[in-house]
Design a protein around this motif. Structure first.
Motif, PDB file in Angstrom:
ATOM      1  N   ASP A  50       0.835  -1.194   0.000  1.00  6.00           N
ATOM      2  CA  ASP A  50       0.000   0.000   0.000  1.00  6.00           C
ATOM      3  C   ASP A  50       0.875   1.251   0.000  1.00  6.00           C
ATOM      4  OD1 ASP A  50      -2.292  -1.541   0.041  1.00  6.00           O
ATOM      5  OD2 ASP A  50      -2.495  -1.465   2.220  1.00  6.00           O
ATOM      6  N   LEU A  51       0.442   2.245  -0.757  1.00  6.28           N
ATOM      7  CA  LEU A  51       1.145   3.521  -0.831  1.00  6.28           C
ATOM      8  C   LEU A  51       0.295   4.613  -0.182  1.00  6.28           C
ATOM      9  CD1 LEU A  51       2.364   3.462  -4.548  1.00  6.28           C
ATOM     10  CD2 LEU A  51       3.835   3.324  -2.543  1.00  6.28           C
ATOM     11  N   SER A  52       0.869   5.310   0.775  1.00  6.41           N
ATOM     12  CA  SER A  52       0.251   6.521   1.314  1.00  6.41           C
ATOM     13  C   SER A  52       0.954   7.707   0.664  1.00  6.41           C
ATOM     14  CB  SER A  52       0.416   6.588   2.833  1.00  6.41           C
ATOM     15  OG  SER A  52      -0.232   5.497   3.452  1.00  6.41           O
ATOM     16  N   VAL A  53       0.204   8.511  -0.072  1.00  2.67           N
ATOM     17  CA  VAL A  53       0.790   9.595  -0.866  1.00  2.67           C
ATOM     18  C   VAL A  53       0.567  10.934  -0.169  1.00  2.67           C
ATOM     19  CG1 VAL A  53       0.773  10.782  -3.088  1.00  2.67           C
ATOM     20  CG2 VAL A  53       0.444   8.293  -2.988  1.00  2.67           C
ATOM     21  N   ILE A  71       0.331  10.886 -10.607  1.00  5.33           N
ATOM     22  CA  ILE A  71       0.425   9.868  -9.562  1.00  5.33           C
ATOM     23  C   ILE A  71      -0.079   8.532 -10.087  1.00  5.33           C
ATOM     24  CG2 ILE A  71      -0.472   9.137  -7.316  1.00  5.33           C
ATOM     25  CD1 ILE A  71      -0.607  12.139  -6.567  1.00  5.33           C
ATOM     26  N   ILE A  75       2.261   5.102 -10.605  1.00  2.00           N
ATOM     27  CA  ILE A  75       1.949   3.847  -9.914  1.00  2.00           C
ATOM     28  C   ILE A  75       1.647   2.744 -10.928  1.00  2.00           C
ATOM     29  CG2 ILE A  75       0.340   2.706  -8.337  1.00  2.00           C
ATOM     30  CD1 ILE A  75       0.058   5.374  -6.879  1.00  2.00           C
ATOM     31  N   MET A  89      -2.471   2.748  -4.242  1.00  3.85           N
ATOM     32  CA  MET A  89      -2.577   3.934  -3.402  1.00  3.85           C
ATOM     33  C   MET A  89      -3.800   3.791  -2.509  1.00  3.85           C
ATOM     34  SD  MET A  89      -2.718   7.973  -4.473  1.00  3.85           S
ATOM     35  CE  MET A  89      -4.370   7.877  -5.174  1.00  3.85           C
ATOM     36  N   SER A  92      -4.319   9.702   0.090  1.00  2.00           N
ATOM     37  CA  SER A  92      -3.537  10.853  -0.362  1.00  2.00           C
ATOM     38  C   SER A  92      -3.977  12.072   0.422  1.00  2.00           C
ATOM     39  CB  SER A  92      -3.718  11.089  -1.866  1.00  2.00           C
ATOM     40  OG  SER A  92      -5.062  11.419  -2.166  1.00  2.00           O
TER      41      SER A  92
END
Length: 222
Positions: A50-53, A71, A75, A89, A92
Motif C-alpha cells: 500500500d502507498l500513502s501519498v 500519480i 503507480i 494507493m 492521499s
C-alpha cells in the motif's frame, strides 16, 4: 598538455550530469547481505504494498487534476516491472511545509519534521515535494547490515520531486532502492541516470523479490 584534454572532458561530463537521485548504496557489509538474498528460497505469492501519498506544498496548493494523473501514471508504471509485486494507493493528502527535496536528503531533522507526524504505519509513505535543484528523488536506506530491518524509523519512505513524479521511471528507480538495489551504469536500466530507462536485469529482479519477502514482509498488505 596531454593531461588537459582528459581533464576538460571529465569536467564537461560532470557539468552535463543530471543525477535524479542521491540515495547512497549500502556499504560492503550491507551489500554482502543483499547479494546473499539470491541463495534464499521464496514462495510464488503475489505481494501487494500500500502507498500513502503526501503532496507537500509551501505557499500555493497545487491543483489535483494533473497531479492525480501523474500519480496514477507513475503507480501504473511501477506495477509493470514485476508480475509478483504490486502497488496500490490507499490514501492521499496535502501537507503544507517548507521542505525541499535537497534539504530533506541533507537533514534528517527536516525529514522527520515533515514525516513523523504524517507517516502511515504499514505502508510505503510516498512524499511528493518541490525541488530547487535537478534532484528528482531520494530514498532513505540502511547503510550497514540489514538485521534490524523493520525496526528502524524512516525506512518506509520514498521522496519524489514534482518533476520526478511526471517521469514514471523515477518512482521505479526509488522503489528499486527501497527493495535493495544500488545504481547501474547501463543506460536502459531503471537504476541508471539520465537515460531512457525501461528494464531491470535478471539479478536485480531476483533481488527485489527476495528483498521484498525477507526485509519488507512487514509492509505487505493482507
Amino acid at each position: 598538455m596531454r593531461y588537459i584534454l582528459p581533464t576538460l572532458i571529465a569536467i564537461l561530463a560532470w557539468l552535463g550530469c543530471n543525477p535524479d537521485c542521491v540515495t547512497k548504496i549500502p556499504n560492503k557489509s550491507g551489500q554482502k547481505e543483499i547479494d546473499g538474498l539470491l541463495d534464499k528460497n521464496i514462495d510464488d505469492a503475489e505481494m501487494i504494498f500500500d502507498l500513502s501519498v503526501f503532496i507537500v506544498y509551501n505557499r500555493t496548493k497545487p491543483g489535483m487534476t494533473e497531479l492525480s494523473k501523474d500519480i496514477e501514471r507513475s503507480i501504473q508504471e511501477a506495477n509493470s516491472f514485476s508480475d509478483r509485486i504490486k502497488f496500490r494507493m490507499t490514501s492521499s493528502q496535502y501537507i503544507k511545509h517548507d521542505a525541499v527535496l535537497a534539504n530533506i536528503r541533507q537533514s534528517k531533522k527536516m525529514e522527520d519534521d515533515l514525516c513523523k507526524a504524517n507517516d502511515k504505519p504499514g505502508t510505503i509513505n510516498m512524499y511528493i515535494v518541490r525541488s530547487d535543484t535537478n534532484l528528482e528523488g531520494y530514498t532513505p536506506v540502511l547503510q550497514n547490515g540489514f538485521e534490524q530491518y523493520g525496526t528502524l524509523d524512516g525506512l518506509e519512505r520514498v521522496f519524489l520531486s514534482y518533476e520526478g513524479l511526471a517521469d514514471g521511471a523515477v518512482l521505479i528507480h526509488e522503489l528499486g532502492h527501497f527493495f535493495g538495489l544500488g545504481h547501474s551504469d547501463n543506460c536502459r536500466n531503471y537504476m541508471s541516470y539520465n537515460c531512457y530507462r525501461d528494464l531491470f536485469n535478471a539479478k536485480q529482479s531476483s533481488t527485489i523479490l527476495r528483498f521484498a519477502q525477507v526485509y519488507r514482509k512487514y509492509l505487505q498488505s493482507e
